[in-house]
Scaffold this motif. Structure first.
Motif, PDB file in Angstrom:
ATOM      1  N   UNK A  27      16.438  -6.135 -26.274  1.00  0.00           N
ATOM      2  CA  UNK A  27      15.848  -6.072 -27.602  1.00  0.00           C
ATOM      3  C   UNK A  27      15.103  -4.741 -27.757  1.00  0.00           C
ATOM      4  N   UNK A  28      15.036  -4.200 -28.966  1.00  0.00           N
ATOM      5  CA  UNK A  28      14.255  -2.975 -29.187  1.00  0.00           C
ATOM      6  C   UNK A  28      12.787  -3.196 -28.849  1.00  0.00           C
ATOM      7  N   UNK A  29      12.113  -2.151 -28.418  1.00  0.00           N
ATOM      8  CA  UNK A  29      10.681  -2.232 -28.121  1.00  0.00           C
ATOM      9  C   UNK A  29       9.920  -2.754 -29.337  1.00  0.00           C
ATOM     10  N   UNK A  30       8.978  -3.643 -29.074  1.00  0.00           N
ATOM     11  CA  UNK A  30       8.201  -4.235 -30.146  1.00  0.00           C
ATOM     12  C   UNK A  30       8.772  -5.542 -30.646  1.00  0.00           C
ATOM     13  N   UNK A  31       9.955  -5.934 -30.140  1.00  0.00           N
ATOM     14  CA  UNK A  31      10.566  -7.209 -30.519  1.00  0.00           C
ATOM     15  C   UNK A  31      10.549  -8.122 -29.292  1.00  0.00           C
ATOM     16  N   UNK A  32       9.450  -8.804 -29.106  1.00  0.00           N
ATOM     17  CA  UNK A  32       9.238  -9.645 -27.931  1.00  0.00           C
ATOM     18  C   UNK A  32       9.523 -11.108 -28.248  1.00  0.00           C
ATOM     19  N   UNK A  33       9.913 -11.840 -27.229  1.00  0.00           N
ATOM     20  CA  UNK A  33      10.166 -13.267 -27.333  1.00  0.00           C
ATOM     21  C   UNK A  33       8.897 -14.023 -26.937  1.00  0.00           C
ATOM     22  N   UNK A  34       8.518 -15.001 -27.738  1.00  0.00           N
ATOM     23  CA  UNK A  34       7.387 -15.869 -27.418  1.00  0.00           C
ATOM     24  C   UNK A  34       7.897 -17.041 -26.585  1.00  0.00           C
ATOM     25  N   UNK A  35       7.271 -17.270 -25.427  1.00  0.00           N
ATOM     26  CA  UNK A  35       7.758 -18.270 -24.478  1.00  0.00           C
ATOM     27  C   UNK A  35       6.656 -19.263 -24.134  1.00  0.00           C
ATOM     28  N   UNK A  36       7.035 -20.534 -24.091  1.00  0.00           N
ATOM     29  CA  UNK A  36       6.207 -21.585 -23.504  1.00  0.00           C
ATOM     30  C   UNK A  36       6.937 -22.033 -22.245  1.00  0.00           C
ATOM     31  N   UNK A  37       6.387 -21.667 -21.094  1.00  0.00           N
ATOM     32  CA  UNK A  37       7.090 -21.910 -19.832  1.00  0.00           C
ATOM     33  C   UNK A  37       6.980 -23.356 -19.356  1.00  0.00           C
ATOM     34  N   UNK A  38       6.003 -24.093 -19.885  1.00  0.00           N
ATOM     35  CA  UNK A  38       5.769 -25.479 -19.480  1.00  0.00           C
ATOM     36  C   UNK A  38       5.634 -25.609 -17.957  1.00  0.00           C
ATOM     37  N   UNK A  39       4.870 -24.719 -17.370  1.00  0.00           N
ATOM     38  CA  UNK A  39       4.686 -24.730 -15.916  1.00  0.00           C
ATOM     39  C   UNK A  39       4.001 -25.998 -15.415  1.00  0.00           C
ATOM     40  N   UNK A  40       3.135 -26.596 -16.235  1.00  0.00           N
ATOM     41  CA  UNK A  40       2.417 -27.791 -15.785  1.00  0.00           C
ATOM     42  C   UNK A  40       3.337 -29.004 -15.693  1.00  0.00           C
ATOM     43  N   UNK A  41       4.419 -29.006 -16.436  1.00  0.00           N
ATOM     44  CA  UNK A  41       5.477 -30.004 -16.274  1.00  0.00           C
ATOM     45  C   UNK A  41       6.821 -29.326 -16.531  1.00  0.00           C
ATOM     46  N   UNK A  42       7.405 -28.723 -15.497  1.00  0.00           N
ATOM     47  CA  UNK A  42       8.652 -27.977 -15.680  1.00  0.00           C
ATOM     48  C   UNK A  42       9.868 -28.848 -15.949  1.00  0.00           C
ATOM     49  N   UNK A  43       9.671 -30.169 -16.036  1.00  0.00           N
ATOM     50  CA  UNK A  43      10.764 -31.040 -16.474  1.00  0.00           C
ATOM     51  C   UNK A  43      10.920 -31.016 -17.990  1.00  0.00           C
ATOM     52  N   UNK A  44       9.960 -30.421 -18.678  1.00  0.00           N
ATOM     53  CA  UNK A  44      10.093 -30.160 -20.107  1.00  0.00           C
ATOM     54  C   UNK A  44      10.865 -28.855 -20.294  1.00  0.00           C
ATOM     55  N   UNK A  45      11.565 -28.704 -21.407  1.00  0.00           N
ATOM     56  CA  UNK A  45      12.381 -27.497 -21.582  1.00  0.00           C
ATOM     57  C   UNK A  45      11.551 -26.221 -21.702  1.00  0.00           C
ATOM     58  N   UNK A  46      12.109 -25.144 -21.206  1.00  0.00           N
ATOM     59  CA  UNK A  46      11.592 -23.786 -21.394  1.00  0.00           C
ATOM     60  C   UNK A  46      11.765 -23.489 -22.880  1.00  0.00           C
ATOM     61  N   UNK A  47      10.665 -23.307 -23.608  1.00  0.00           N
ATOM     62  CA  UNK A  47      10.705 -23.281 -25.070  1.00  0.00           C
ATOM     63  C   UNK A  47      10.314 -21.907 -25.580  1.00  0.00           C
ATOM     64  N   UNK A  48      11.027 -21.418 -26.589  1.00  0.00           N
ATOM     65  CA  UNK A  48      10.800 -20.051 -27.046  1.00  0.00           C
ATOM     66  C   UNK A  48      11.215 -19.872 -28.500  1.00  0.00           C
ATOM     67  N   UNK A  49      10.763 -18.748 -29.067  1.00  0.00           N
ATOM     68  CA  UNK A  49      11.235 -18.345 -30.390  1.00  0.00           C
ATOM     69  C   UNK A  49      11.512 -16.844 -30.352  1.00  0.00           C
ATOM     70  N   UNK A  50      12.466 -16.430 -31.139  1.00  0.00           N
ATOM     71  CA  UNK A  50      12.883 -15.033 -31.194  1.00  0.00           C
ATOM     72  C   UNK A  50      11.946 -14.242 -32.107  1.00  0.00           C
ATOM     73  N   UNK A  51      11.964 -12.918 -32.003  1.00  0.00           N
ATOM     74  CA  UNK A  51      10.975 -12.115 -32.745  1.00  0.00           C
ATOM     75  C   UNK A  51      11.213 -12.012 -34.245  1.00  0.00           C
ATOM     76  N   UNK A  52      12.413 -12.328 -34.704  1.00  0.00           N
ATOM     77  CA  UNK A  52      12.682 -12.190 -36.140  1.00  0.00           C
ATOM     78  C   UNK A  52      12.551 -13.540 -36.835  1.00  0.00           C
ATOM     79  N   UNK A  53      12.057 -13.493 -38.068  1.00  0.00           N
ATOM     80  CA  UNK A  53      11.828 -14.693 -38.845  1.00  0.00           C
ATOM     81  C   UNK A  53      13.142 -15.287 -39.363  1.00  0.00           C
ATOM     82  N   UNK A  54      13.161 -16.605 -39.460  1.00  0.00           N
ATOM     83  CA  UNK A  54      14.311 -17.280 -40.035  1.00  0.00           C
ATOM     84  C   UNK A  54      15.462 -17.397 -39.060  1.00  0.00           C
ATOM     85  N   UNK A  55      16.495 -18.106 -39.494  1.00  0.00           N
ATOM     86  CA  UNK A  55      17.661 -18.369 -38.654  1.00  0.00           C
ATOM     87  C   UNK A  55      18.786 -17.405 -38.982  1.00  0.00           C
ATOM     88  N   UNK A  56      19.332 -16.781 -37.948  1.00  0.00           N
ATOM     89  CA  UNK A  56      20.423 -15.838 -38.126  1.00  0.00           C
ATOM     90  C   UNK A  56      21.681 -16.574 -38.583  1.00  0.00           C
TER      91      UNK A  56
END
Length: 214
Positions: free
Chosen positions: A110-139
């Protein structure tokens, strides 16, 4: 909240995706995630896509850039005892509270400045690794095939079964989500329901820990 896509880590370099093709799904584009050490095969539907993911380059996924994301553990879900699933939510205002204290990851592809937001769920890794992309809306994936031979079209409900562990506030954010559900279970498993189960059929894909209802 709206699902953009879901990934499933595999340990066979994505060969298991052939079972989805045999099931009647038309495969879309694929890519190598440069610098991240992963590669994928994808299957597109009218409102989301399913991504089969695996380690492409061990050095990259264990690099100082990628290792903090927790993807290495997720890719080794069997030995690390965690969920192989990744849940990508569409970046919209109603996800801001969920991602308020997320981990920010700047991938090389990804271009610099376009970071992915991640919830790693380390306290219970049986939950999914959850994230959102840097651009708004659905492609809009207008160039991807989604006219599947088995007639499947639109994702209408998603159920994540997860092995119960340390409870987190993560789950509270989904209490009012009718189409996205989490259920404590004896296993990590994903059920995707399409078209409100119009055809009254279902198919299990044991190696993917996946059931498709349609």
């Amino acid at each position: 909240m709206v699902i953009d896509h879901i990934f499933i880590f595999t340990t066979d370099n994505g060969t298991i995706a052939n079972d989805l093709v045999d099931f009647g799904l038309i495969e879309g584009s694929s890519r190598v995630h440069k610098g991240q050490g992963t590669a994928n095969r994808k299957f597109y539907f009218s409102n989301f896509f399913l991504e089969i993911l695996w380690i492409h380059d061990e050095n990259e996924i264990k690099s100082t850039q990628t290792m903090p994301t927790g993807l290495w553990n997720r890719a080794n879900f069997e030995s690390k005892h965690c969920s192989p699933f990744g849940l990508c939510l569409v970046n919209s205002d109603d996800t801001n509270v969920l991602f308020k204290q997320s981990f920010s990851y700047q991938p090389e592809y990804f271009p610099q400045g376009m970071a992915i937001d991640i919830i790693k769920n380390d306290s219970n890794p049986n939950l999914p690794w959850t994230f959102r992309l840097p651009f708004k809306g659905q492609k809009k994936n207008v160039d991807e095939p989604n006219n599947h031979g088995n007639g499947i079209s639109s994702l209408t409900k998603t159920l994540f079964e997860y092995k119960k562990g340390t409870e987190t506030q993560f789950l509270e954010h989904f209490n009012n989500e009718e189409r996205l559900e989490f259920m404590a279970s004896s296993r990590n498993w994903l059920t995707l329901s399409f078209d409100n189960r119009r055809q009254g059929k279902s198919k299990d894909f044991q190696p993917l820990k996946l059931t498709i209802e349609y």
